[in-house]
Design a protein around this motif. Sequence first.
Motif, PDB file in Angstrom:
ATOM      1  N   GLY A 119       0.780  -1.232   0.000  1.00  0.00           N
ATOM      2  CA  GLY A 119       0.000   0.000   0.000  1.00  0.00           C
ATOM      3  C   GLY A 119       0.806   1.273   0.000  1.00  0.00           C
ATOM      4  O   GLY A 119       0.236   2.365   0.002  1.00  0.00           O
ATOM      5  N   GLN A 120       2.132   1.182  -0.035  1.00  0.00           N
ATOM      6  CA  GLN A 120       2.978   2.378   0.024  1.00  0.00           C
ATOM      7  C   GLN A 120       2.943   3.156  -1.276  1.00  0.00           C
ATOM      8  O   GLN A 120       3.135   4.381  -1.287  1.00  0.00           O
ATOM      9  N   ALA A 121       2.714   2.466  -2.394  1.00  0.00           N
ATOM     10  CA  ALA A 121       2.650   3.106  -3.707  1.00  0.00           C
ATOM     11  C   ALA A 121       1.754   2.263  -4.599  1.00  0.00           C
ATOM     12  O   ALA A 121       1.589   1.057  -4.390  1.00  0.00           O
ATOM     13  N   GLY A 122       1.179   2.920  -5.621  1.00  0.00           N
ATOM     14  CA  GLY A 122       0.346   2.183  -6.560  1.00  0.00           C
ATOM     15  C   GLY A 122      -0.440   3.110  -7.452  1.00  0.00           C
ATOM     16  O   GLY A 122      -0.345   4.336  -7.347  1.00  0.00           O
ATOM     17  N   VAL A 123      -1.252   2.521  -8.321  1.00  0.00           N
ATOM     18  CA  VAL A 123      -2.108   3.269  -9.228  1.00  0.00           C
ATOM     19  C   VAL A 123      -3.445   2.535  -9.346  1.00  0.00           C
ATOM     20  O   VAL A 123      -3.462   1.313  -9.580  1.00  0.00           O
ATOM     21  N   GLU A 124      -4.539   3.255  -9.214  1.00  0.00           N
ATOM     22  CA  GLU A 124      -5.885   2.733  -9.439  1.00  0.00           C
ATOM     23  C   GLU A 124      -6.504   3.513 -10.590  1.00  0.00           C
ATOM     24  O   GLU A 124      -6.421   4.751 -10.620  1.00  0.00           O
ATOM     25  N   PRO A 125      -7.157   2.839 -11.544  1.00  0.00           N
ATOM     26  CA  PRO A 125      -7.632   3.540 -12.743  1.00  0.00           C
ATOM     27  C   PRO A 125      -8.908   4.335 -12.573  1.00  0.00           C
ATOM     28  O   PRO A 125      -9.092   5.348 -13.251  1.00  0.00           O
ATOM     29  N   ALA A 126      -9.850   3.903 -11.719  1.00  0.00           N
ATOM     30  CA  ALA A 126     -11.145   4.582 -11.648  1.00  0.00           C
ATOM     31  C   ALA A 126     -11.765   4.361 -10.257  1.00  0.00           C
ATOM     32  O   ALA A 126     -12.037   3.209  -9.888  1.00  0.00           O
ATOM     33  N   PRO A 127     -12.010   5.438  -9.490  1.00  0.00           N
ATOM     34  CA  PRO A 127     -11.504   6.788  -9.786  1.00  0.00           C
ATOM     35  C   PRO A 127      -9.978   6.785  -9.757  1.00  0.00           C
ATOM     36  O   PRO A 127      -9.363   6.015  -9.018  1.00  0.00           O
ATOM     37  N   PHE A 128      -9.388   7.644 -10.580  1.00  0.00           N
ATOM     38  CA  PHE A 128      -7.938   7.600 -10.771  1.00  0.00           C
ATOM     39  C   PHE A 128      -7.204   8.053  -9.529  1.00  0.00           C
ATOM     40  O   PHE A 128      -7.519   9.095  -8.930  1.00  0.00           O
ATOM     41  N   GLU A 129      -6.190   7.274  -9.144  1.00  0.00           N
ATOM     42  CA  GLU A 129      -5.295   7.668  -8.064  1.00  0.00           C
ATOM     43  C   GLU A 129      -3.941   7.020  -8.289  1.00  0.00           C
ATOM     44  O   GLU A 129      -3.840   5.805  -8.479  1.00  0.00           O
ATOM     45  N   ALA A 130      -2.888   7.820  -8.307  1.00  0.00           N
ATOM     46  CA  ALA A 130      -1.503   7.360  -8.355  1.00  0.00           C
ATOM     47  C   ALA A 130      -0.800   7.970  -7.151  1.00  0.00           C
ATOM     48  O   ALA A 130      -0.919   9.173  -6.905  1.00  0.00           O
ATOM     49  N   TRP A 131      -0.045   7.156  -6.410  1.00  0.00           N
ATOM     50  CA  TRP A 131       0.544   7.674  -5.183  1.00  0.00           C
ATOM     51  C   TRP A 131       1.833   6.954  -4.853  1.00  0.00           C
ATOM     52  O   TRP A 131       2.078   5.826  -5.270  1.00  0.00           O
ATOM     53  N   ILE A 132       2.668   7.643  -4.112  1.00  0.00           N
ATOM     54  CA  ILE A 132       3.815   7.059  -3.433  1.00  0.00           C
ATOM     55  C   ILE A 132       3.985   7.832  -2.136  1.00  0.00           C
ATOM     56  O   ILE A 132       4.121   9.071  -2.153  1.00  0.00           O
ATOM     57  N   ASP A 133       3.881   7.157  -1.000  1.00  0.00           N
ATOM     58  CA  ASP A 133       3.814   7.824   0.302  1.00  0.00           C
ATOM     59  C   ASP A 133       2.694   8.866   0.275  1.00  0.00           C
ATOM     60  O   ASP A 133       1.562   8.542  -0.091  1.00  0.00           O
ATOM     61  N   ASP A 134       3.011  10.123   0.593  1.00  0.00           N
ATOM     62  CA  ASP A 134       1.967  11.154   0.618  1.00  0.00           C
ATOM     63  C   ASP A 134       1.883  11.953  -0.677  1.00  0.00           C
ATOM     64  O   ASP A 134       1.118  12.910  -0.761  1.00  0.00           O
ATOM     65  N   TRP A 135       2.644  11.593  -1.706  1.00  0.00           N
ATOM     66  CA  TRP A 135       2.503  12.236  -3.012  1.00  0.00           C
ATOM     67  C   TRP A 135       1.275  11.649  -3.706  1.00  0.00           C
ATOM     68  O   TRP A 135       1.046  10.436  -3.683  1.00  0.00           O
TER      69      TRP A 135
END
Length: 344
Positions: A119-135
Amino acid sequence: MNARILLLLCLPAAAQAQGFAGLGGAAEGFALPERGRALSFPADHGAHPAFRIEWWYVTANLETPDGTPYGLQWTLFRSALAPRDTRGWDSPQLWLGHAAVTSAETHHYTQRLARGGIGQAGVEPAPFEAWIDDWRMAGPDFDDLTLSASGPEFSYEVTLDAQGPLVRHGEAGFSVKSAEGQASHYYSQPFFTARGTLHLPEGPVEVSGSAWFDHEWSSQPLSDRQTGWDWFSLSFESGAKLMGFQLREAEAAGYSYASWIAPDGALTPYVEAFEAEPLETVDLDGIEVPVRWAVRLPQEGVAVEVEALNAGAWNALSPPYWEGPVTVSGSHVGEGYLEMTGYE
C-alpha cells in the motif's frame, strides 16, 4: 517519452549494462507491447504489472501573475522483478517517485522509493489515483485531477483540468523505439490547464499555466545499443503541439519519432523525420549536457530554437538525468519541457 528513467536501484546489475538504466535489458517472462492492441480507458490509466517497466509523468509550464516562469515535474515509476502482482512483502513490484520545481535561478528536486504489495505506492484507474507515500495524483476521473508532492526544500499542490482529448502516439498507442522494433504502449494528455501553489524557501507562489501528462509501459523499450534519449514536449502559441524524441547510439545514427498534434488533438506521426541538433552545452557534475537545441520537423514547417529556462536543471537522482522547462522561438513560438538521459 517516453521511454523513461528507470530504476538503477531496482534493476539487476546485469540489466544495467544494456541500454540506459537497463531499459534495453532482456524481457524474458514479461509481456510485450502488441501492434494493433486498442488502448482502453479508464482501465489503461492503471498499472500493467505483467510488463517490466511503466511510468506516469507530468511536466508543467507555469507562471506567476507577474509573468515569472516556473516548471514542475511529478513522476511515478514502476519496475517489476517478475511479471506478477501480489500483496505483501513478496511483491516483485518496485516504485520510484521523482518531483522537481524549476525557476530561472533555482532547481529543487527529490525522490521517493517504495515497495509494492504493502500500500505504500500504486495506481488505481477509476476513480484515478496514483501515489507514493503522501505524493498524490488523483481525481474523480482523468479530466479533473489534483497533484501534490513535497521534498526538503519545496512542495506543491496543483489542479489539472483537461481541455482536449487523450493522444495515442505511434500506431494508435503502439510506439516504436528502434529500427529493431522495440516498442511501448504510449499515450499522453497534453491539454491540461494547471493552477495551484508552489511552496518554496522564499514563500508560497501562486501559479497557473499548462501541463502535459505521459503514460508509457513496456518490457524492453530500448535496444541494447541505445545509450539514452533527448525528448521534447513543445506547446506552440498556435495551439498545436509537438512531441519528438531521438534515441542515441554510440556507434551509429539513432532513431527518431515525432507526433504532430493539432489544436483539436488530431495526431500525425512522423518516423525518422524529427531532427534535434545541439547548439550549446554546459558542464554539469563533469558531464557536458546540451541546453540549447535546433529542432526541426520539415513536414510541418517547424524550424525552432529550444533553450533551457535553467541550464542547471540536473536531477542528481537514481539515475541522474536532465529535466526542465524550455522556451521556443523561430518558426513557432511557445514553451515546453526537455528531458535528456544517458549523458556521461
